[in-house]
Design a protein around this motif. Structure first.
Motif, short mmCIF file in Angstrom:
data_model
loop_
_atom_site.label_atom_id
_atom_site.label_comp_id
_atom_site.label_asym_id
_atom_site.label_seq_id
_atom_site.Cartn_x
_atom_site.Cartn_y
_atom_site.Cartn_z
N PRO A 169 -3.09 1.71 6.64
CA PRO A 169 -2.47 3.02 6.85
C PRO A 169 -0.96 2.87 7.02
CG PRO A 169 -3.57 2.30 8.85
CD PRO A 169 -3.92 1.30 7.78
N LEU A 170 -0.22 3.74 6.35
CA LEU A 170 1.24 3.75 6.47
C LEU A 170 1.70 5.12 6.95
CD1 LEU A 170 2.44 2.05 3.15
CD2 LEU A 170 2.13 1.01 5.41
N ALA A 199 0.96 10.51 6.35
CA ALA A 199 0.35 9.17 6.34
C ALA A 199 -0.47 9.01 5.07
CB ALA A 199 -0.53 8.97 7.57
N ARG A 200 -0.62 7.78 4.62
CA ARG A 200 -1.50 7.48 3.49
C ARG A 200 -1.75 5.99 3.46
NH1 ARG A 200 1.87 5.13 -0.16
NH2 ARG A 200 4.02 5.92 -0.31
N ARG A 201 -2.62 5.57 2.54
CA ARG A 201 -2.89 4.14 2.38
C ARG A 201 -1.75 3.48 1.62
NH1 ARG A 201 -8.52 3.21 3.24
NH2 ARG A 201 -9.78 5.09 2.89
N ARG A 260 -6.13 3.90 11.28
CA ARG A 260 -7.40 4.13 10.60
C ARG A 260 -8.32 4.97 11.47
NH1 ARG A 260 -7.95 0.28 6.32
NH2 ARG A 260 -6.67 -1.57 6.68
N ALA A 278 -10.36 5.70 6.86
CA ALA A 278 -9.37 6.56 6.21
C ALA A 278 -8.13 6.66 7.09
CB ALA A 278 -9.96 7.95 5.99
N PRO A 279 -6.95 6.77 6.48
CA PRO A 279 -5.73 6.90 7.27
C PRO A 279 -5.66 8.26 7.96
CG PRO A 279 -5.23 7.15 4.95
CD PRO A 279 -6.67 6.75 5.04
N LEU A 280 -5.32 8.25 9.24
CA LEU A 280 -5.17 9.49 10.01
C LEU A 280 -3.76 9.58 10.56
CD1 LEU A 280 -8.41 9.62 12.22
CD2 LEU A 280 -7.97 10.73 10.02
#
Lengths: 248, 248
Positions: B211-212, B193-195, A195, A210-212
DNA sequence: AACGTCAGTATGTCATGACAAACACTTGAC
DNA sequence: GTCAAGTGTTTGTCATGACATACTGACGTT
Protein backbone atom coordinates in the motif's frame (compact mmCIF):
# COMPACT_ATOMS: atom_id res chain seq x y z
CA UNK A 1 -19.48 51.01 -15.37
CA UNK A 2 -21.35 51.73 -12.20
CA UNK A 3 -19.54 48.89 -10.48
CA UNK A 4 -21.06 46.11 -8.51
CA UNK A 5 -22.27 48.15 -5.61
CA UNK A 6 -25.76 48.16 -7.07
CA UNK A 7 -25.91 44.38 -6.74
CA UNK A 8 -25.36 44.51 -3.02
CA UNK A 9 -28.06 45.39 -0.57
CA UNK A 10 -27.52 45.80 3.12
CA UNK A 11 -30.02 45.87 5.91
CA UNK A 12 -29.13 48.22 8.72
CA UNK A 13 -31.72 46.73 11.02
CA UNK A 14 -30.62 43.16 10.63
CA UNK A 15 -28.78 41.66 13.57
CA UNK A 16 -26.20 40.38 11.08
CA UNK A 17 -23.15 42.67 11.18
CA UNK A 18 -22.84 44.98 8.20
CA UNK A 19 -19.35 43.81 7.28
CA UNK A 20 -20.63 40.25 7.24
CA UNK A 21 -23.58 41.11 5.03
CA UNK A 22 -21.22 42.74 2.56
CA UNK A 23 -18.72 39.88 2.73
CA UNK A 24 -21.30 37.20 2.01
CA UNK A 25 -22.82 39.29 -0.76
CA UNK A 26 -19.46 39.66 -2.43
CA UNK A 27 -18.77 35.98 -1.91
CA UNK A 28 -22.01 35.11 -3.66
CA UNK A 29 -21.18 37.42 -6.54
CA UNK A 30 -17.83 35.70 -6.96
CA UNK A 31 -19.23 32.19 -6.65
CA UNK A 32 -21.97 32.95 -9.13
CA UNK A 33 -19.54 34.38 -11.64
CA UNK A 34 -20.98 37.89 -11.61
CA UNK A 35 -17.53 38.92 -10.46
CA UNK A 36 -15.41 36.87 -12.85
CA UNK A 37 -11.91 35.65 -12.09
CA UNK A 38 -9.34 38.37 -12.60
CA UNK A 39 -11.85 41.21 -12.51
CA UNK A 40 -11.11 44.20 -10.35
CA UNK A 41 -13.39 45.35 -7.56
CA UNK A 42 -14.07 49.02 -7.07
CA UNK A 43 -11.82 50.68 -4.55
CA UNK A 44 -12.77 50.22 -0.96
CA UNK A 45 -13.40 53.94 -0.59
CA UNK A 46 -15.77 53.98 -3.55
CA UNK A 47 -17.58 50.87 -2.36
CA UNK A 48 -17.93 52.18 1.15
CA UNK A 49 -19.27 55.39 -0.27
CA UNK A 50 -21.84 53.79 -2.52
CA UNK A 51 -23.03 51.41 0.18
CA UNK A 52 -23.18 54.12 2.78
CA UNK A 53 -20.62 52.43 4.99
CA UNK A 54 -17.46 53.61 6.63
CA UNK A 55 -14.14 52.57 5.21
CA UNK A 56 -13.12 50.32 8.16
CA UNK A 57 -16.35 48.36 7.80
CA UNK A 58 -15.76 47.93 4.09
CA UNK A 59 -12.19 46.89 4.80
CA UNK A 60 -13.33 44.32 7.32
CA UNK A 61 -15.62 42.78 4.71
CA UNK A 62 -12.91 42.59 2.08
CA UNK A 63 -10.38 41.29 4.62
CA UNK A 64 -12.76 38.40 5.11
CA UNK A 65 -12.49 37.53 1.44
CA UNK A 66 -8.72 37.89 1.43
CA UNK A 67 -8.64 35.50 4.35
CA UNK A 68 -10.56 32.93 2.38
CA UNK A 69 -8.26 33.37 -0.57
CA UNK A 70 -11.04 34.66 -2.80
CA UNK A 71 -9.43 37.99 -3.68
CA UNK A 72 -5.97 39.50 -3.73
CA UNK A 73 -5.14 43.08 -2.84
CA UNK A 74 -2.18 45.16 -3.89
CA UNK A 75 -1.38 48.55 -2.54
CA UNK A 76 -1.65 51.20 -5.19
CA UNK A 77 -3.34 48.78 -7.55
CA UNK A 78 -6.60 47.45 -6.23
CA UNK A 79 -8.48 44.29 -5.39
CA UNK A 80 -8.72 41.41 -7.84
CA UNK A 81 -10.71 38.19 -7.85
CA UNK A 82 -8.21 35.34 -7.94
CA UNK A 83 -8.07 32.69 -10.61
CA UNK A 84 -11.07 30.44 -10.41
CA UNK A 85 -9.28 27.17 -9.79
CA UNK A 86 -7.74 28.46 -6.60
CA UNK A 87 -11.12 28.96 -5.05
CA UNK A 88 -11.71 25.68 -3.31
CA UNK A 89 -13.77 25.49 -0.19
CA UNK A 90 -11.74 25.14 2.95
CA UNK A 91 -14.04 23.60 5.45
CA UNK A 92 -14.31 21.31 8.36
CA UNK A 93 -16.59 18.75 6.79
CA UNK A 94 -17.83 15.35 7.70
CA UNK A 95 -17.89 12.48 5.28
CA UNK A 96 -21.66 12.48 5.32
CA UNK A 97 -21.85 16.13 4.35
CA UNK A 98 -19.34 15.58 1.58
CA UNK A 99 -21.24 12.67 0.11
CA UNK A 100 -24.55 14.40 0.37
CA UNK A 101 -23.20 17.42 -1.45
CA UNK A 102 -21.71 15.19 -4.13
CA UNK A 103 -25.11 13.54 -4.57
CA UNK A 104 -23.73 10.16 -3.71
CA UNK A 105 -26.68 9.13 -1.51
CA UNK A 106 -24.96 8.17 1.73
CA UNK A 107 -26.39 5.52 4.03
CA UNK A 108 -25.18 4.59 7.48
CA UNK A 109 -25.28 1.35 9.37
CA UNK A 110 -24.65 1.68 13.09
CA UNK A 111 -22.72 -1.44 14.10
CA UNK A 112 -22.12 -0.54 17.72
CA UNK A 113 -23.11 2.13 20.21
CA UNK A 114 -22.26 2.31 23.88
CA UNK A 115 -21.39 4.59 26.76
CA UNK A 116 -18.52 3.52 28.98
CA UNK A 117 -15.40 4.81 30.73
CA UNK A 118 -12.75 5.82 28.22
CA UNK A 119 -9.84 3.51 27.49
CA UNK A 120 -6.43 5.02 28.12
CA UNK A 121 -5.54 6.09 24.56
CA UNK A 122 -9.00 7.57 23.92
CA UNK A 123 -8.87 9.58 27.12
CA UNK A 124 -5.50 10.94 26.01
CA UNK A 125 -6.75 11.84 22.54
CA UNK A 126 -9.74 13.70 23.99
CA UNK A 127 -7.75 15.24 26.86
CA UNK A 128 -10.12 13.72 29.40
CA UNK A 129 -9.60 12.51 32.94
CA UNK A 130 -8.90 8.77 32.92
CA UNK A 131 -12.16 6.94 33.46
CA UNK A 132 -14.45 9.68 32.17
CA UNK A 133 -17.46 8.41 30.27
CA UNK A 134 -17.31 8.42 26.47
CA UNK A 135 -19.78 7.50 23.79
CA UNK A 136 -18.30 4.87 21.50
CA UNK A 137 -19.73 4.23 18.07
CA UNK A 138 -18.84 2.04 15.16
CA UNK A 139 -20.48 2.77 11.85
CA UNK A 140 -20.33 1.54 8.30
CA UNK A 141 -20.91 4.21 5.70
CA UNK A 142 -22.26 3.39 2.24
CA UNK A 143 -22.36 5.51 -0.87
CA UNK A 144 -24.67 4.39 -3.63
CA UNK A 145 -25.13 1.08 -1.79
CA UNK A 146 -21.43 0.31 -1.88
CA UNK A 147 -19.54 0.18 1.43
CA UNK A 148 -17.11 3.03 1.61
CA UNK A 149 -15.81 3.57 5.12
CA UNK A 150 -15.64 1.98 8.53
CA UNK A 151 -15.72 4.58 11.25
CA UNK A 152 -14.95 4.41 14.96
CA UNK A 153 -15.86 7.50 16.92
CA UNK A 154 -15.47 8.57 20.53
CA UNK A 155 -17.15 11.54 22.18
CA UNK A 156 -17.10 12.80 25.74
CA UNK A 157 -20.52 11.77 27.07
CA UNK A 158 -21.00 15.30 28.35
CA UNK A 159 -21.06 17.01 24.96
CA UNK A 160 -24.02 15.13 23.47
CA UNK A 161 -26.21 13.84 26.29
CA UNK A 162 -29.23 12.68 24.34
CA UNK A 163 -27.41 11.03 21.47
CA UNK A 164 -29.08 7.90 20.13
CA UNK A 165 -28.02 5.29 17.58
CA UNK A 166 -31.11 6.18 15.56
CA UNK A 167 -29.96 9.77 15.14
CA UNK A 168 -26.60 8.56 13.90
CA UNK A 169 -28.23 6.25 11.40
CA UNK A 170 -30.32 9.08 10.01
CA UNK A 171 -27.87 11.96 10.00
CA UNK A 172 -24.12 12.42 10.02
CA UNK A 173 -22.27 12.78 13.29
CA UNK A 174 -21.40 16.42 12.67
CA UNK A 175 -24.97 17.17 11.74
CA UNK A 176 -26.16 15.68 15.02
CA UNK A 177 -23.51 17.63 16.93
CA UNK A 178 -24.69 20.84 15.33
CA UNK A 179 -28.21 20.23 16.63
CA UNK A 180 -26.64 19.88 20.06
CA UNK A 181 -25.21 23.35 19.63
CA UNK A 182 -21.64 22.19 19.14
CA UNK A 183 -19.58 24.39 16.83
CA UNK A 184 -16.47 22.63 15.56
CA UNK A 185 -13.57 24.92 14.84
CA UNK A 186 -10.24 23.11 14.68
CA UNK A 187 -9.43 19.55 13.72
CA UNK A 188 -6.11 17.73 13.71
CA UNK A 189 -6.00 14.86 11.30
CA UNK A 190 -3.49 12.18 10.53
CA UNK A 191 -3.92 10.50 7.18
CA UNK A 192 -2.14 7.29 6.29
CA UNK A 193 -2.56 4.00 4.51
CA UNK A 194 -2.24 0.30 5.23
CA UNK A 195 -3.53 -3.10 4.18
CA UNK A 196 -7.01 -4.13 5.23
CA UNK A 197 -7.37 -6.68 7.98
CA UNK A 198 -9.56 -9.70 7.24
CA UNK A 199 -12.46 -8.22 9.21
CA UNK A 200 -12.19 -4.84 7.51
CA UNK A 201 -11.98 -6.43 4.07
CA UNK A 202 -15.15 -8.40 4.76
CA UNK A 203 -17.12 -5.38 6.01
CA UNK A 204 -15.97 -3.17 3.16
CA UNK A 205 -16.40 -5.76 0.45
CA UNK A 206 -12.75 -5.67 -0.53
CA UNK A 207 -10.19 -8.34 -1.22
CA UNK A 208 -7.70 -9.42 1.41
CA UNK A 209 -4.84 -7.02 1.92
CA UNK A 210 -6.48 -4.31 -0.16
CA UNK A 211 -5.00 -0.85 0.41
CA UNK A 212 -7.06 1.32 2.76
CA UNK A 213 -6.87 5.02 3.53
CA UNK A 214 -6.77 5.66 7.27
CA UNK A 215 -7.63 8.81 9.12
CA UNK A 216 -7.47 9.73 12.79
CA UNK A 217 -9.03 12.99 13.77
CA UNK A 218 -9.47 15.00 16.93
CA UNK A 219 -11.89 17.89 16.60
CA UNK A 220 -12.18 20.87 18.92
CA UNK A 221 -14.92 23.43 19.38
CA UNK A 222 -14.55 27.18 19.44
CA UNK A 223 -13.46 27.13 23.08
CA UNK A 224 -10.71 24.60 22.44
CA UNK A 225 -12.50 21.68 24.07
CA UNK A 226 -11.94 18.31 22.46
CA UNK A 227 -15.27 17.16 21.08
CA UNK A 228 -14.60 14.10 19.01
CA UNK A 229 -11.95 11.54 18.29
CA UNK A 230 -12.40 9.37 15.24
CA UNK A 231 -10.44 6.55 13.70
CA UNK A 232 -11.65 5.74 10.21
CA UNK A 233 -10.66 3.52 7.32
CA UNK A 234 -11.75 4.14 3.72
CA UNK A 235 -11.71 2.02 0.61
CA UNK A 236 -8.84 3.57 -1.32
CA UNK A 237 -10.37 2.79 -4.69
CA UNK A 238 -13.49 4.76 -3.86
CA UNK A 239 -12.34 7.65 -1.73
CA UNK A 240 -9.64 10.28 -1.38
CA UNK A 241 -9.17 13.38 0.72
CA UNK A 242 -9.14 16.86 -0.66
CA UNK A 243 -7.35 19.34 1.52
CA UNK A 244 -6.61 23.00 1.03
CA UNK A 245 -3.83 24.66 2.95
CA UNK A 246 -3.51 28.38 3.42
CA UNK A 247 -0.23 29.82 4.64
CA UNK A 248 -0.51 32.55 7.24
CA UNK B 1 -0.39 41.21 38.92
CA UNK B 2 0.78 43.91 36.61
CA UNK B 3 -0.14 41.70 33.67
CA UNK B 4 2.03 40.82 30.76
CA UNK B 5 2.21 44.23 29.21
CA UNK B 6 5.59 44.78 30.84
CA UNK B 7 6.99 41.86 28.85
CA UNK B 8 6.11 43.45 25.55
CA UNK B 9 8.11 46.22 24.01
CA UNK B 10 7.14 48.04 20.87
CA UNK B 11 9.21 50.25 18.62
CA UNK B 12 7.30 53.12 17.12
CA UNK B 13 10.04 53.86 14.62
CA UNK B 14 10.31 50.35 13.25
CA UNK B 15 8.83 49.82 9.81
CA UNK B 16 7.11 46.75 11.23
CA UNK B 17 3.46 47.60 11.93
CA UNK B 18 2.61 48.04 15.59
CA UNK B 19 -0.15 45.46 15.61
CA UNK B 20 2.27 42.95 14.14
CA UNK B 21 4.93 43.68 16.75
CA UNK B 22 2.38 43.08 19.47
CA UNK B 23 1.00 39.95 17.82
CA UNK B 24 4.40 38.30 17.46
CA UNK B 25 5.34 39.29 20.99
CA UNK B 26 2.21 37.67 22.36
CA UNK B 27 2.79 34.65 20.18
CA UNK B 28 6.28 34.26 21.61
CA UNK B 29 4.96 34.57 25.14
CA UNK B 30 2.45 31.82 24.47
CA UNK B 31 4.93 29.54 22.73
CA UNK B 32 7.46 30.00 25.50
CA UNK B 33 4.91 29.20 28.17
CA UNK B 34 5.06 32.60 29.83
CA UNK B 35 1.38 32.77 29.00
CA UNK B 36 0.31 29.28 30.02
CA UNK B 37 -2.62 27.42 28.51
CA UNK B 38 -5.90 28.53 29.98
CA UNK B 39 -4.54 31.78 31.39
CA UNK B 40 -6.44 34.96 30.76
CA UNK B 41 -4.96 37.96 28.99
CA UNK B 42 -5.64 41.43 30.24
CA UNK B 43 -8.55 43.16 28.58
CA UNK B 44 -7.83 44.74 25.26
CA UNK B 45 -8.54 48.18 26.66
CA UNK B 46 -6.06 47.71 29.50
CA UNK B 47 -3.41 46.30 27.18
CA UNK B 48 -3.85 49.08 24.67
CA UNK B 49 -3.58 51.56 27.50
CA UNK B 50 -0.43 50.11 28.99
CA UNK B 51 1.26 49.77 25.62
CA UNK B 52 0.23 53.23 24.54
CA UNK B 53 -1.77 51.95 21.61
CA UNK B 54 -5.29 52.55 20.41
CA UNK B 55 -7.89 49.89 20.92
CA UNK B 56 -8.32 49.05 17.22
CA UNK B 57 -4.59 48.39 16.93
CA UNK B 58 -4.67 46.15 19.97
CA UNK B 59 -7.71 44.37 18.59
CA UNK B 60 -5.96 43.79 15.28
CA UNK B 61 -3.06 42.16 17.10
CA UNK B 62 -5.31 39.86 19.12
CA UNK B 63 -7.43 39.06 16.06
CA UNK B 64 -4.26 37.72 14.52
CA UNK B 65 -3.88 35.26 17.37
CA UNK B 66 -7.54 34.25 17.22
CA UNK B 67 -7.03 33.56 13.56
CA UNK B 68 -4.19 31.22 14.33
CA UNK B 69 -6.27 29.47 16.96
CA UNK B 70 -3.90 30.48 19.76
CA UNK B 71 -6.46 32.29 21.88
CA UNK B 72 -10.22 32.33 22.33
CA UNK B 73 -12.29 35.38 23.08
CA UNK B 74 -15.69 35.62 24.73
CA UNK B 75 -17.73 38.71 25.04
CA UNK B 76 -18.15 39.77 28.62
CA UNK B 77 -15.52 37.30 29.73
CA UNK B 78 -12.14 37.96 28.21
CA UNK B 79 -9.37 36.37 26.18
CA UNK B 80 -7.93 32.98 27.07
CA UNK B 81 -4.98 31.00 25.78
CA UNK B 82 -6.37 27.74 24.41
CA UNK B 83 -5.44 24.29 25.58
CA UNK B 84 -1.93 23.45 24.59
CA UNK B 85 -2.70 20.37 22.52
CA UNK B 86 -4.82 22.38 20.13
CA UNK B 87 -1.92 24.55 19.17
CA UNK B 88 -0.54 22.71 16.20
CA UNK B 89 1.24 24.59 13.49
CA UNK B 90 -0.82 25.06 10.38
CA UNK B 91 1.67 25.49 7.63
CA UNK B 92 2.38 24.93 4.03
CA UNK B 93 5.33 22.65 4.40
CA UNK B 94 7.40 20.55 2.10
CA UNK B 95 8.41 17.02 2.87
CA UNK B 96 12.03 18.07 3.12
CA UNK B 97 11.26 20.74 5.72
CA UNK B 98 9.20 18.28 7.70
CA UNK B 99 11.91 15.66 7.77
CA UNK B 100 14.60 18.13 8.62
CA UNK B 101 12.58 19.43 11.52
CA UNK B 102 11.97 15.91 12.74
CA UNK B 103 15.71 15.24 12.57
CA UNK B 104 15.24 12.43 10.14
CA UNK B 105 18.20 13.40 7.94
CA UNK B 106 16.61 13.63 4.51
CA UNK B 107 18.56 12.89 1.36
CA UNK B 108 17.43 13.38 -2.20
CA UNK B 109 18.29 11.56 -5.39
CA UNK B 110 17.36 13.42 -8.56
CA UNK B 111 16.30 10.75 -11.04
CA UNK B 112 15.23 13.05 -13.87
CA UNK B 113 15.29 16.73 -14.71
CA UNK B 114 14.18 18.37 -17.94
CA UNK B 115 12.55 21.41 -19.48
CA UNK B 116 9.95 20.76 -22.14
CA UNK B 117 6.49 21.81 -23.32
CA UNK B 118 3.84 20.74 -20.84
CA UNK B 119 1.74 17.66 -21.49
CA UNK B 120 -1.99 18.27 -21.60
CA UNK B 121 -2.91 17.29 -18.03
CA UNK B 122 0.04 19.16 -16.51
CA UNK B 123 -0.84 22.32 -18.41
CA UNK B 124 -4.37 22.02 -17.04
CA UNK B 125 -3.19 21.50 -13.48
CA UNK B 126 -0.94 24.55 -13.67
CA UNK B 127 -3.45 26.64 -15.64
CA UNK B 128 -0.92 27.21 -18.41
CA UNK B 129 -1.33 27.72 -22.11
CA UNK B 130 -0.96 24.38 -23.90
CA UNK B 131 2.64 23.98 -24.98
CA UNK B 132 4.16 26.32 -22.39
CA UNK B 133 7.52 25.17 -21.06
CA UNK B 134 7.59 23.38 -17.75
CA UNK B 135 10.39 22.01 -15.62
CA UNK B 136 9.84 18.33 -14.94
CA UNK B 137 11.62 16.57 -12.11
CA UNK B 138 11.55 13.11 -10.65
CA UNK B 139 13.13 12.63 -7.26
CA UNK B 140 13.55 9.88 -4.72
CA UNK B 141 13.54 11.07 -1.13
CA UNK B 142 15.30 9.12 1.61
CA UNK B 143 15.02 9.45 5.37
CA UNK B 144 17.74 7.85 7.42
CA UNK B 145 18.95 6.06 4.30
CA UNK B 146 15.62 4.35 3.75
CA UNK B 147 13.63 5.28 0.62
CA UNK B 148 10.50 7.12 1.63
CA UNK B 149 8.87 8.86 -1.30
CA UNK B 150 8.92 9.08 -5.07
CA UNK B 151 8.11 12.56 -6.24
CA UNK B 152 7.17 13.94 -9.64
CA UNK B 153 7.07 17.72 -9.85
CA UNK B 154 6.17 20.20 -12.56
CA UNK B 155 6.86 23.94 -12.50
CA UNK B 156 6.23 26.66 -15.05
CA UNK B 157 9.70 27.35 -16.44
CA UNK B 158 9.10 31.05 -15.88
CA UNK B 159 8.90 30.91 -12.10
CA UNK B 160 12.36 29.43 -11.44
CA UNK B 161 14.62 30.28 -14.36
CA UNK B 162 17.98 29.22 -12.96
CA UNK B 163 16.88 25.99 -11.34
CA UNK B 164 19.43 23.19 -11.50
CA UNK B 165 19.30 19.51 -10.55
CA UNK B 166 22.16 20.15 -8.14
CA UNK B 167 20.08 22.65 -6.16
CA UNK B 168 17.28 20.13 -5.90
CA UNK B 169 19.67 17.47 -4.66
CA UNK B 170 20.97 19.76 -1.94
CA UNK B 171 17.82 21.50 -0.77
CA UNK B 172 14.09 20.89 -0.86
CA UNK B 173 12.00 22.24 -3.70
CA UNK B 174 10.21 24.75 -1.51
CA UNK B 175 13.48 25.94 -0.08
CA UNK B 176 14.83 26.55 -3.58
CA UNK B 177 11.63 28.35 -4.54
CA UNK B 178 11.96 30.63 -1.56
CA UNK B 179 15.41 31.69 -2.72
CA UNK B 180 13.78 32.58 -6.02
CA UNK B 181 11.47 34.90 -4.14
CA UNK B 182 8.40 32.71 -4.52
CA UNK B 183 5.96 32.94 -1.62
CA UNK B 184 3.56 30.01 -1.56
CA UNK B 185 0.19 30.78 -0.06
CA UNK B 186 -2.45 28.25 -1.00
CA UNK B 187 -2.18 24.58 -1.87
CA UNK B 188 -4.87 22.15 -2.94
CA UNK B 189 -4.02 18.57 -2.17
CA UNK B 190 -5.66 15.27 -2.92
CA UNK B 191 -4.57 12.42 -0.72
CA UNK B 192 -5.35 8.81 -1.57
CA UNK B 193 -3.92 5.33 -1.50
CA UNK B 194 -3.28 2.47 -3.91
CA UNK B 195 -1.05 -0.53 -4.48
CA UNK B 196 2.50 0.05 -5.64
CA UNK B 197 3.35 -0.71 -9.24
CA UNK B 198 6.32 -2.98 -9.84
CA UNK B 199 8.57 -0.02 -10.67
CA UNK B 200 7.50 1.92 -7.61
CA UNK B 201 7.98 -1.07 -5.35
CA UNK B 202 11.51 -1.55 -6.68
CA UNK B 203 12.50 2.11 -6.19
CA UNK B 204 10.98 2.33 -2.74
CA UNK B 205 12.28 -1.00 -1.53
CA UNK B 206 8.83 -2.39 -0.91
CA UNK B 207 7.13 -5.65 -1.75
CA UNK B 208 4.86 -6.01 -4.76
CA UNK B 209 1.40 -4.54 -4.24
CA UNK B 210 2.41 -2.78 -1.04
CA UNK B 211 0.00 0.00 0.00
CA UNK B 212 1.21 3.48 -0.91
CA UNK B 213 0.00 6.90 0.13
CA UNK B 214 -0.52 9.15 -2.88
CA UNK B 215 -0.66 12.92 -2.98
CA UNK B 216 -1.32 15.35 -5.78
CA UNK B 217 -0.77 18.98 -5.01
CA UNK B 218 -1.10 22.27 -6.82
CA UNK B 219 0.43 25.22 -5.00
CA UNK B 220 -0.27 28.89 -5.64
CA UNK B 221 1.58 32.03 -4.65
CA UNK B 222 0.15 35.10 -3.01
CA UNK B 223 -1.11 36.43 -6.34
CA UNK B 224 -2.97 33.24 -7.15
CA UNK B 225 -0.52 32.06 -9.80
CA UNK B 226 -0.02 28.30 -9.98
CA UNK B 227 3.59 27.63 -9.05
CA UNK B 228 3.92 23.89 -8.71
CA UNK B 229 2.11 20.67 -9.45
CA UNK B 230 3.35 17.55 -7.75
CA UNK B 231 2.34 13.92 -7.87
CA UNK B 232 3.95 11.94 -5.07
CA UNK B 233 3.79 8.45 -3.64
CA UNK B 234 4.90 7.58 -0.11
CA UNK B 235 5.65 4.33 1.66
CA UNK B 236 2.59 3.94 3.86
CA UNK B 237 4.51 2.13 6.58
CA UNK B 238 6.90 5.01 7.00
CA UNK B 239 4.88 8.14 6.39
CA UNK B 240 1.56 9.79 7.11
CA UNK B 241 0.13 13.25 6.67
CA UNK B 242 -0.77 15.53 9.52
CA UNK B 243 -3.30 18.14 8.62
CA UNK B 244 -4.96 20.78 10.72
CA UNK B 245 -8.21 22.29 9.61
CA UNK B 246 -9.60 25.56 10.90
CA UNK B 247 -13.22 26.41 10.27
CA UNK B 248 -13.90 29.96 9.22
C1' DA C 1 15.55 55.84 -27.05
C1' DA C 2 16.32 55.02 -22.25
C1' DC C 3 16.25 56.44 -17.84
C1' DG C 4 14.82 58.99 -13.73
C1' DT C 5 11.35 61.90 -11.50
C1' DC C 6 6.93 63.21 -10.09
C1' DA C 7 2.04 63.15 -9.52
C1' DG C 8 -2.03 60.37 -8.90
C1' DT C 9 -4.31 56.45 -6.92
C1' DA C 10 -5.23 52.62 -3.94
C1' DT C 11 -4.37 50.07 -0.02
C1' DG C 12 -1.98 49.87 4.76
C1' DT C 13 -1.68 51.64 9.37
C1' DC C 14 -3.22 54.12 13.40
C1' DA C 15 -6.10 57.15 16.59
C1' DT C 16 -10.50 58.58 18.90
C1' DG C 17 -15.19 58.10 20.09
C1' DA C 18 -19.49 55.81 20.67
C1' DC C 19 -23.00 52.36 21.29
C1' DA C 20 -24.51 47.30 21.36
C1' DA C 21 -24.53 42.67 23.01
C1' DA C 22 -23.16 38.83 25.80
C1' DC C 23 -21.65 37.11 30.04
C1' DA C 24 -20.77 36.72 35.20
C1' DC C 25 -21.96 38.11 39.38
C1' DT C 26 -24.67 40.28 42.90
C1' DT C 27 -28.86 41.63 44.75
C1' DG C 28 -33.53 41.28 45.75
C1' DA C 29 -38.09 39.12 45.96
C1' DC C 30 -40.91 35.27 46.75
C1' DG D 1 -33.42 28.58 49.55
C1' DT D 2 -34.17 29.37 44.85
C1' DC D 3 -35.07 31.97 40.99
C1' DA D 4 -35.28 36.35 38.60
C1' DA D 5 -33.85 40.97 37.73
C1' DG D 6 -30.31 44.23 37.57
C1' DT D 7 -25.49 45.85 37.19
C1' DG D 8 -20.83 45.99 35.73
C1' DT D 9 -17.32 44.10 32.71
C1' DT D 10 -15.55 42.84 28.26
C1' DT D 11 -15.67 42.11 23.60
C1' DG D 12 -18.21 43.25 19.07
C1' DT D 13 -19.54 46.63 15.72
C1' DC D 14 -19.36 51.03 13.36
C1' DA D 15 -18.03 55.96 12.12
C1' DT D 16 -14.65 59.71 11.07
C1' DG D 17 -10.20 61.48 10.19
C1' DA D 18 -5.39 61.39 9.16
C1' DC D 19 -0.97 60.05 7.38
C1' DA D 20 2.15 56.33 5.23
C1' DT D 21 3.53 53.40 1.54
C1' DA D 22 3.53 50.99 -2.79
C1' DC D 23 2.38 50.83 -7.51
C1' DT D 24 1.28 52.93 -12.25
C1' DG D 25 1.84 55.94 -15.81
C1' DA D 26 3.16 60.28 -17.80
C1' DC D 27 6.46 63.63 -18.40
C1' DG D 28 10.88 65.46 -18.96
C1' DT D 29 15.81 65.05 -19.33
C1' DT D 30 19.95 62.93 -20.86
Amino acid sequence: MDGIASLITIDRFSPVPLYFQVATSLEDLIESGKLPAGSRLDTEVALADRLGLSRPTMRQAIAHLVDKGLVVRKRGVGTQVVHSAVRRKVELTSLNDDLRRAQRSPRTEVLAFSVAPAPEHIAVALHLEPGADVITTQRLRYAEDEPLALMHNYLPAAVAPGLTPEQLGEHGLYQVLRTHGVQLRIADQTIGARRATAAEARLLGEGRGAPLLTMQRTAYDHAGRAIEYGSHVYRADRYSFEVSLVAR
